[in-house]
Design an enzyme around this catalytic site. Structure first.
Site, PDB file in Angstrom:
ATOM      1  N   HIS A   1     -47.652 -75.129 -21.150  1.00  0.00           N
ATOM      2  CA  HIS A   1     -48.332 -75.316 -22.551  1.00  0.00           C
ATOM      3  C   HIS A   1     -49.448 -76.388 -22.330  1.00  0.00           C
ATOM      4  CE1 HIS A   1     -44.280 -74.163 -24.037  1.00  0.00           C
ATOM      5  NE2 HIS A   1     -44.744 -74.161 -25.255  1.00  0.00           N
TER       6      HIS A   1
ATOM      7  N   LYS B   1     -48.906 -81.496 -25.566  1.00  0.00           N
ATOM      8  CA  LYS B   1     -47.690 -81.449 -25.933  1.00  0.00           C
ATOM      9  C   LYS B   1     -46.751 -82.629 -25.514  1.00  0.00           C
ATOM     10  CE  LYS B   1     -43.488 -78.067 -25.942  1.00  0.00           C
ATOM     11  NZ  LYS B   1     -43.432 -78.354 -27.291  1.00  0.00           N
TER      12      LYS B   1
END
Length: 266
Positions: free
Chosen positions: A155, A159
């Site tokens: 990600h 995040k």
């Protein structure tokens, strides 16, 4: 289709921005308000890059619910704020679609019980991308035939939680078709702590956080002389909007909590 009045919490985030655009282009969605602690008292159209929508922005959800009538809360905030919002929504009898992750088993259990008691529809979705949901379902199917498996999730570096809710949900589904087993050599030793990633019932999850990434996951199954890799990639936030739309439409007909889009797609 009947009009659905929606409140969006977290409109300034990348997911929130895409969700506002979804509201604008979907005839039966009506964005009646938004929640953003930095822009209370403004309108959606006042925010940079937003469409010309007059929906008011409130600094907190409690005040918003006191003044606005809505059918669904769409929460795209942070894990901690999302937990507060869904708890308030369920207590108030407001249907909600929650796109934040990080809920513990105990928190989900409590929310499930409260939603059932209040008979209020609630959807918590670790991932709104339909392709990601299919990736999880395919992995669950493969686990029946491949007992050796590891998960790598990748990600963007903004995040906040690791491992991702998608990775955790994937492992939960795999465990339903896989006997408990410690992956790797029984006597393996980590020379550096964490080198083998998080361990969930013998399944290792590896988390990567880098700029340039959006949301990606591959589930690697190993067998004698072969390997099966199930992978999904989201290249932008628009990939999540079909799942957001489906969730808002579906939650209107629920009277309980559903965790994961795999439980509402055919």
């Amino acid at each position: 289709m009947k009009e659905m009045k929606v409140i969006i919490a977290g409109p300034r985030g990348r997911m929130g921005h895409e969700a506002v655009l979804l509201m604008e282009r979907t005839e039966h969605f009506n964005l009646v308000a938004a929640v953003d602690y930095k822009h209370g008292g403004e309108k959606i159209s006042d925010l940079p890059g937003m469409p010309a929508l007059d929906a008011p922005i409130y600094a907190d959800l409690h005040t918003c619910l006191e003044e606005v009538e809505a059918d669904v809360l769409l929460d795209l905030t942070t894990p901690e704020v999302g937990k507060q919002h869904v708890t308030l929504a369920v207590e108030r009898g407001l249907r909600s679609v929650i796109g934040t992750t990080g809920f513990t088993e105990e928190e989900l259990k409590q929310l499930t019980e409260t939603a059932k008691e209040k008979a209020v529809g609630t959807i918590i979705a670790p991932n709104f991308a339909i392709g990601a949901v299919l990736m999880m379902k395919f992995s669950q199917m493969a686990a029946k035939y491949f007992q050796d498996v590891e998960v790598i999730e990748l990600h963007h570096d903004q995040k906040l939680d690791a491992p991702s809710g998608t990775a955790v949900k994937t492992v939960e589904l795999i465990r339903q078709n896989r006997e408990s087993k410690q992956q790797g050599h029984p006597n393996e030793v980590e020379q550096l702590e964490g080198a083998r990633g998080a361990n969930v019932d013998g399944i290792h999850i590896h988390s990567v956080r880098l700029p340039g990434l959006i949301a990606h996951q591959e589930v690697m199954f190993g067998g004698d002389g072969q390997m099966l890799t199930v992978r999904h990639d989201s290249f932008n936030r628009a990939s999540f909007m079909s799942g957001v739309k489906l969730s808002i439409e579906t939650v209107m007909n629920l009277d309980h909590l559903v965790y994961g889009l795999e439980n509402i797609i055919d």
